[in-house]
Design a protein around this motif. Structure first.
Motif, short mmCIF file in Angstrom:
data_model
loop_
_atom_site.label_atom_id
_atom_site.label_comp_id
_atom_site.label_asym_id
_atom_site.label_seq_id
_atom_site.Cartn_x
_atom_site.Cartn_y
_atom_site.Cartn_z
N LYS A 166 0.86 -1.20 0.00
CA LYS A 166 0.00 0.00 0.00
C LYS A 166 0.89 1.24 0.00
O LYS A 166 1.49 1.59 1.01
CB LYS A 166 -0.93 0.02 1.21
CG LYS A 166 -1.91 1.20 1.17
CD LYS A 166 -3.03 1.02 2.14
CE LYS A 166 -4.00 2.21 2.08
NZ LYS A 166 -4.57 2.40 0.73
N PRO A 167 0.97 1.93 -1.12
CA PRO A 167 1.75 3.17 -1.16
C PRO A 167 1.04 4.29 -0.41
O PRO A 167 -0.17 4.24 -0.20
CB PRO A 167 1.84 3.47 -2.66
CG PRO A 167 0.64 2.81 -3.25
CD PRO A 167 0.36 1.60 -2.41
N ASP A 168 1.80 5.26 0.00
CA ASP A 168 1.20 6.41 0.69
C ASP A 168 0.23 7.14 -0.23
O ASP A 168 0.61 7.61 -1.31
CB ASP A 168 2.29 7.37 1.16
CG ASP A 168 3.16 6.76 2.24
OD1 ASP A 168 2.68 5.84 2.92
OD2 ASP A 168 4.32 7.21 2.40
N GLY A 169 -1.02 7.20 0.18
CA GLY A 169 -2.01 7.97 -0.57
C GLY A 169 -2.47 7.33 -1.86
O GLY A 169 -3.14 7.97 -2.67
N GLY A 170 -2.14 6.06 -2.09
CA GLY A 170 -2.55 5.42 -3.34
C GLY A 170 -3.26 4.11 -3.09
O GLY A 170 -3.35 3.63 -1.96
N PRO A 171 -3.79 3.50 -4.14
CA PRO A 171 -4.49 2.22 -3.98
C PRO A 171 -3.51 1.09 -3.69
O PRO A 171 -2.33 1.16 -4.03
CB PRO A 171 -5.18 2.04 -5.34
CG PRO A 171 -4.31 2.80 -6.30
CD PRO A 171 -3.79 3.97 -5.53
N THR A 172 -4.02 0.05 -3.08
CA THR A 172 -3.20 -1.12 -2.76
C THR A 172 -2.77 -1.83 -4.04
O THR A 172 -3.56 -2.01 -4.97
CB THR A 172 -3.98 -2.08 -1.86
OG1 THR A 172 -4.29 -1.41 -0.63
CG2 THR A 172 -3.16 -3.32 -1.55
N GLU A 173 -1.51 -2.22 -4.09
CA GLU A 173 -0.95 -2.94 -5.22
C GLU A 173 -0.52 -4.34 -4.75
O GLU A 173 -0.47 -4.61 -3.55
CB GLU A 173 0.27 -2.20 -5.78
CG GLU A 173 0.01 -0.75 -6.13
CD GLU A 173 1.28 0.01 -6.43
OE1 GLU A 173 2.38 -0.60 -6.38
OE2 GLU A 173 1.20 1.23 -6.70
N THR A 174 -0.21 -5.21 -5.69
CA THR A 174 0.38 -6.50 -5.35
C THR A 174 1.67 -6.67 -6.14
O THR A 174 1.72 -6.37 -7.34
CB THR A 174 -0.55 -7.68 -5.65
OG1 THR A 174 -0.90 -7.68 -7.04
CG2 THR A 174 -1.80 -7.60 -4.80
N TRP A 175 2.69 -7.14 -5.46
CA TRP A 175 3.98 -7.41 -6.05
C TRP A 175 4.52 -8.73 -5.49
O TRP A 175 4.18 -9.11 -4.37
CB TRP A 175 4.99 -6.30 -5.72
CG TRP A 175 4.69 -4.98 -6.34
CD1 TRP A 175 3.91 -3.98 -5.81
CD2 TRP A 175 5.15 -4.49 -7.59
NE1 TRP A 175 3.86 -2.90 -6.66
CE2 TRP A 175 4.63 -3.19 -7.77
CE3 TRP A 175 5.97 -5.02 -8.59
CZ2 TRP A 175 4.88 -2.43 -8.90
CZ3 TRP A 175 6.23 -4.25 -9.72
CH2 TRP A 175 5.69 -2.98 -9.87
N PRO A 176 5.36 -9.42 -6.25
CA PRO A 176 6.06 -10.58 -5.66
C PRO A 176 6.92 -10.10 -4.49
O PRO A 176 7.39 -8.95 -4.48
CB PRO A 176 6.92 -11.11 -6.81
CG PRO A 176 6.42 -10.45 -8.05
CD PRO A 176 5.79 -9.16 -7.64
N ALA A 177 7.14 -10.97 -3.51
CA ALA A 177 7.90 -10.54 -2.35
C ALA A 177 8.65 -11.70 -1.72
O ALA A 177 8.15 -12.84 -1.67
CB ALA A 177 6.99 -9.88 -1.30
N MET A 178 9.84 -11.41 -1.22
CA MET A 178 10.54 -12.34 -0.34
C MET A 178 10.07 -12.05 1.08
O MET A 178 10.09 -10.91 1.54
CB MET A 178 12.06 -12.14 -0.45
CG MET A 178 12.87 -13.09 0.42
SD MET A 178 14.66 -13.02 0.08
CE MET A 178 15.04 -11.34 0.69
N ILE A 179 9.61 -13.09 1.76
CA ILE A 179 9.05 -12.97 3.10
C ILE A 179 10.00 -13.63 4.08
O ILE A 179 10.38 -14.79 3.90
CB ILE A 179 7.67 -13.65 3.19
CG1 ILE A 179 6.74 -13.19 2.04
CG2 ILE A 179 7.04 -13.40 4.54
CD1 ILE A 179 6.41 -11.74 2.06
N ALA A 180 10.40 -12.90 5.11
CA ALA A 180 11.31 -13.43 6.13
C ALA A 180 10.60 -13.47 7.47
O ALA A 180 10.01 -12.48 7.90
CB ALA A 180 12.56 -12.56 6.23
N ALA A 181 10.64 -14.63 8.12
CA ALA A 181 10.03 -14.77 9.45
C ALA A 181 10.98 -14.19 10.50
O ALA A 181 12.16 -14.53 10.55
CB ALA A 181 9.76 -16.24 9.76
N VAL A 182 10.45 -13.32 11.33
CA VAL A 182 11.18 -12.79 12.48
C VAL A 182 10.76 -13.61 13.69
O VAL A 182 9.57 -13.70 14.00
CB VAL A 182 10.86 -11.30 12.68
CG1 VAL A 182 11.63 -10.74 13.88
CG2 VAL A 182 11.19 -10.50 11.42
#
Length: 344
Positions: A166-182
């Motif tokens: 979700k960019p500031d002030g814009g609509p939600t987008e979807t992108w591929p992502a690397m997810i790291a568990a903390v």
């Protein structure tokens, strides 16, 4: 065992060896069993998983000879990924088995799931549970383009093909992502870190803030490898994975920022900590704070400094041989023999 758990356990048992190869990748097949160190995928031979049904019991059952623990393949998924809630374990099992998730079925009476608040620990756990292994994905491509190819034991790194941004002030987008568990010291997931990627994996996504974390992060880290008496802690995931290219068997702990690096919690068995800091004022401050904290607890603390800005920059611009040489002279002599890889 509930009906849902029994059904998932039975389906996983039908693919017991595939489950072991996926979640216990540091082990190996010996006869009718899969051998590994423990449920957390530590190298070794203490835990054995039955791969085929026999008069001794059904496929998928395991026993840890060192601790006496035993269970089924749902427990393997839980332990190897550090999951705590059964809902997350079941979601991961369904993803592996390529089964539909009941909560996504519009005809299911269980569909009304209350969403976790944005940034909440439960939201982080759900995101990680919905992600898959990074092998063969553009997350692997992204890391490879940065010179990072050793990905054994990286179960806390995963890939999501359409992660919300979700960019500031814009609509939600979807992108591929690397997810790291903390995770905390017990392996419990307390948050996740997201690195949004370009669709071809050549770089990070063209967004204003391509890296974000959510959840309870203070004191926790992205843990890769099982620490014993020696480990290395630093800021960025790519920085620490670059160091692991030449120290492949040393446990590492990316803390995600200089401030969080200074506040990491120490595993009980830790006796020597390598502090990997970026060459900037924030990195220097985190190094000094962590040195003081470690020394106060009787832990030997040794800074590891890159030649350039960070170890990934060293790896990409100077090459792995220069990185290995630069790291070698900073290690304790006994750790050179124990951890330093002499191969390219």
């Amino acid at each position: 065992m509930s009906g849902i758990a029994h059904d998932l356990s039975r389906r996983l048992a039908d693919r017991a060896e595939a489950v072991c190869r996926h979640y216990l990748s540091n082990g190996r097949r010996v006869g009718r069993y899969w051998l590994v160190g423990d449920i957390r995928n530590t190298p070794g031979r203490s835990l054995f998983v039955r791969l085929q049904a026999s008069p001794k019991g059904p496929a998928g059952k395991w026993t840890d000879a060192a601790t006496g623990e035993h269970g089924d393949l749902l427990d393997i998924i839980r332990g190897s990924l550090g999951l705590t809630d059964f809902a997350d374990v079941a979601a991961e099992a369904r993803t592996f088995l390529n089964l539909p998730h009941p909560e996504l079925d519009p005809t299911s009476p269980r569909r009304r799931v209350i969403p976790a608040p944005s940034g909440h620990v439960e939201a982080a756990r759900r995101l990680f549970a919905m992600s898959g292994p990074i092998v063969g994905t553009i997350a692997e491509t992204y890391l490879g383009r940065r010179g990072i190819t050793l990905l054994h034991g990286t179960g806390n790194l995963r890939f999501h093909p359409r992660c919300y941004y979700k960019p500031d002030g814009g609509p939600t987008e979807t992108w591929p992502a690397m997810i790291a568990a903390v995770t905390d010291l017990t392996g419990r997931i307390t948050g996740v870190h997201r690195t949004w990627l370009a669709p071809d994996g050549t770089d990070k996504a063209p967004v204003d803030t391509p890296r974000k974390a959510m959840g309870d992060l203070l004191g926790s880290t992205v843990r890769i490898g099982v620490p014993d008496s020696v480990m290395a802690a630093g800021e960025g995931i790519e920085t620490m994975l670059s160091l692991r290219q030449v120290l492949p068997d040393m446990a590492i702990a990316p803390a995600l920022s200089a401030a969080h690096l200074a506040a990491i919690l120490f595993p009980p068995a830790l006796r020597r900590l390598y502090i990997v800091h970026d060459k900037d004022p924030a990195g220097d401050s985190a190094r000094d704070t962590l040195l003081e904290r470690a020394n106060a607890e009787g832990i030997e603390a040794i800074p590891l400094s890159p030649a350039l800005g960070d170890f990934n920059e060293d790896l990409q611009r100077l090459g792995i041989h220069a990185l290995r040489t630069g790291v070698r002279v900073q290690l304790a002599p006994e750790d050179v023999a124990r951890f330093l890889s002499l191969t390219p």
